[in-house]
Design a protein around this motif. Structure first.
Motif, short mmCIF file in Angstrom:
data_model
loop_
_atom_site.label_atom_id
_atom_site.label_comp_id
_atom_site.label_asym_id
_atom_site.label_seq_id
_atom_site.Cartn_x
_atom_site.Cartn_y
_atom_site.Cartn_z
N SER A 39 -4.29 74.81 -67.30
CA SER A 39 -4.16 76.18 -66.83
C SER A 39 -2.67 76.53 -66.75
N ILE A 40 -2.26 77.57 -67.46
CA ILE A 40 -0.90 78.09 -67.36
C ILE A 40 -0.96 79.33 -66.49
N ILE A 41 -0.10 79.37 -65.47
CA ILE A 41 -0.15 80.43 -64.47
C ILE A 41 1.18 81.16 -64.42
N THR A 42 1.12 82.49 -64.49
CA THR A 42 2.32 83.33 -64.39
C THR A 42 2.24 84.19 -63.14
N ILE A 43 3.27 84.10 -62.30
CA ILE A 43 3.37 84.94 -61.11
C ILE A 43 4.31 86.10 -61.42
N THR A 44 3.91 87.31 -61.07
CA THR A 44 4.73 88.49 -61.36
C THR A 44 4.83 89.40 -60.15
N TYR A 45 5.95 90.10 -60.09
CA TYR A 45 6.09 91.22 -59.15
C TYR A 45 7.25 92.09 -59.64
N ASN A 46 6.93 93.31 -59.99
CA ASN A 46 7.95 94.24 -60.52
C ASN A 46 8.79 93.57 -61.60
N ALA A 47 8.10 93.00 -62.57
CA ALA A 47 8.76 92.18 -63.59
C ALA A 47 8.71 92.83 -64.97
N GLU A 48 8.72 94.15 -65.03
CA GLU A 48 8.55 94.84 -66.31
C GLU A 48 9.63 94.48 -67.33
N LYS A 49 10.82 94.09 -66.86
CA LYS A 49 11.92 93.74 -67.77
C LYS A 49 11.71 92.39 -68.45
N PHE A 50 10.92 91.52 -67.82
CA PHE A 50 10.88 90.13 -68.27
C PHE A 50 9.51 89.59 -68.65
N LEU A 51 8.45 90.26 -68.25
CA LEU A 51 7.12 89.68 -68.43
C LEU A 51 6.75 89.49 -69.90
N LYS A 52 7.12 90.41 -70.74
CA LYS A 52 6.74 90.34 -72.16
C LYS A 52 7.23 89.05 -72.80
N THR A 97 4.62 96.56 -64.72
CA THR A 97 4.25 95.16 -64.95
C THR A 97 2.76 95.01 -65.28
N LEU A 98 1.91 95.63 -64.51
CA LEU A 98 0.47 95.48 -64.69
C LEU A 98 0.02 96.05 -66.03
N GLU A 99 0.59 97.19 -66.41
CA GLU A 99 0.24 97.80 -67.69
C GLU A 99 0.63 96.88 -68.85
N ILE A 100 1.80 96.23 -68.73
CA ILE A 100 2.24 95.29 -69.77
C ILE A 100 1.26 94.12 -69.85
N ALA A 101 0.89 93.58 -68.70
CA ALA A 101 -0.05 92.45 -68.68
C ALA A 101 -1.39 92.84 -69.31
N TRP A 106 0.31 74.46 -64.71
CA TRP A 106 1.69 74.64 -65.18
C TRP A 106 2.11 76.07 -64.88
N PHE A 107 3.12 76.23 -64.03
CA PHE A 107 3.61 77.55 -63.67
C PHE A 107 4.72 77.99 -64.61
N MET A 108 4.51 79.12 -65.26
CA MET A 108 5.51 79.73 -66.12
C MET A 108 5.64 81.18 -65.65
N ASN A 109 6.52 81.39 -64.68
CA ASN A 109 6.58 82.68 -64.02
C ASN A 109 7.33 83.73 -64.83
N ALA A 110 7.17 84.99 -64.44
CA ALA A 110 7.72 86.10 -65.21
C ALA A 110 9.22 85.94 -65.43
N GLY A 111 9.63 86.00 -66.68
CA GLY A 111 11.03 85.83 -67.06
C GLY A 111 11.31 84.48 -67.68
N ASP A 112 10.51 83.49 -67.31
CA ASP A 112 10.66 82.15 -67.88
C ASP A 112 9.81 82.04 -69.15
N GLU A 113 10.15 81.07 -70.00
CA GLU A 113 9.46 80.95 -71.28
C GLU A 113 9.16 79.50 -71.62
N ILE A 114 8.07 79.28 -72.35
CA ILE A 114 7.87 77.99 -72.98
C ILE A 114 8.89 77.91 -74.12
N ASN A 115 9.55 76.79 -74.26
CA ASN A 115 10.71 76.73 -75.15
C ASN A 115 10.39 77.00 -76.62
#
Length: 252
Positions: free
Chosen positions: A4-17, A44-48, A83-92
């Protein structure tokens, strides 16, 4: 075994994509993908939602902060590993999940970890965390190795859900505590000899540095005792001063 890969977001429209696209780019898509949003007030929610065909579970509701949201993700995850991959972070890169799955099949370890790139908002890579910070990455990680702080970036740490505790919700160093607890409970820990993640610098612990340091003290005292944490912080201070002198006034 399911991941399970989990992304936590809050007002992350700049980075979530960038986060979602790094996950969708994986050559091995045999995993559950969960997004936990803290009822963002921006787009953020609309992007998700635009990635709804691949997102297995999208939750958007108010929470009590980052670690409350991460605990929610833990509760909802159905995978054997989290595995937590939160908004703004990326799998390499696109092969990291495949690399993890191969290592899991070969070792059946409880914890997997690797290295991390530090990146800026414009995606410029600063360098490897293990090279530009004092945190040298051991090939045979033990929980005792964490006495001087967080050796492994949280985004490069994958743990079996059955050994993963809930996060301390009012401690900015809860991720250190979580990693130590996982390592204490793990029967086998496996090093992934690759760069696992890209970490967006400037998170909450950097923005509230004084509180973060105090919270780290409490976490290390919990695991290493009063005298252990005092000795550790003496070593941390000496190490930091040496690094600052070496780098002409910069910590990294």
């Amino acid at each position: 075994m399911k991941l399970s890969i989990i992304t936590i977001t809050y007002n992350a429209e700049k980075f979530l994509k960038r986060t979602i696209e790094s996950i969708l780019a994986q050559s091995n898509q045999d995993f559950e993908y969960i997004i936990i949003d803290g009822k963002s007030k921006d787009s953020t929610l609309e992007i998700a939602k635009t990635y709804g065909e691949r997102v297995n579970l999208l939750v958007s509701e108010s929470d009590k902060g980052l670690y409350d949201a991460m605990n929610k993700g833990l509760r909802l995850a159905s995978g054997d590993f989290v595995w937590f991959m939160n908004a703004g972070d990326e799998i390499n890169d696109s092969e990291v999940v495949a690399t993890f799955m191969k290592a899991l099949a070969e070792t059946q370890a409880d914890v997997f970890y690797g290295d991390t790139y530090f990146v800026e908002e414009n995606s410029t890579i600063q360098g490897l965390r293990s090279e530009i910070t004092p945190h040298r990455l051991p090939k045979n990680l033990k929980w005792q190795d964490m006495n001087l702080g967080m050796l492994v970036c949280h985004q490069a740490f994958i743990a079996r859900k059955s050994i993963a505790p809930f996060y301390l919700e009012n401690n900015l160093s809860a991720d250190i505590d979580w990693e130590i607890e996982c390592l204490k409970r793990a029967k086998k820990v496996q090093f992934l000899d690759t760069v696992v993640a890209k970490y967006l610098v400037g998170g909450i612990s950097n923005k509230q540095l004084k509180r973060s340091l105090l919270d780290r003290y409490e976490v290390l005292k919990k695991h290493f005792g009063f005298f252990g944490v005092i000795m550790a912080h003496i070593q941390i201070t000496i190490r930091g001063v040496k690094l600052i002198l070496k780098k002409g006034g910069k910590y990294w």
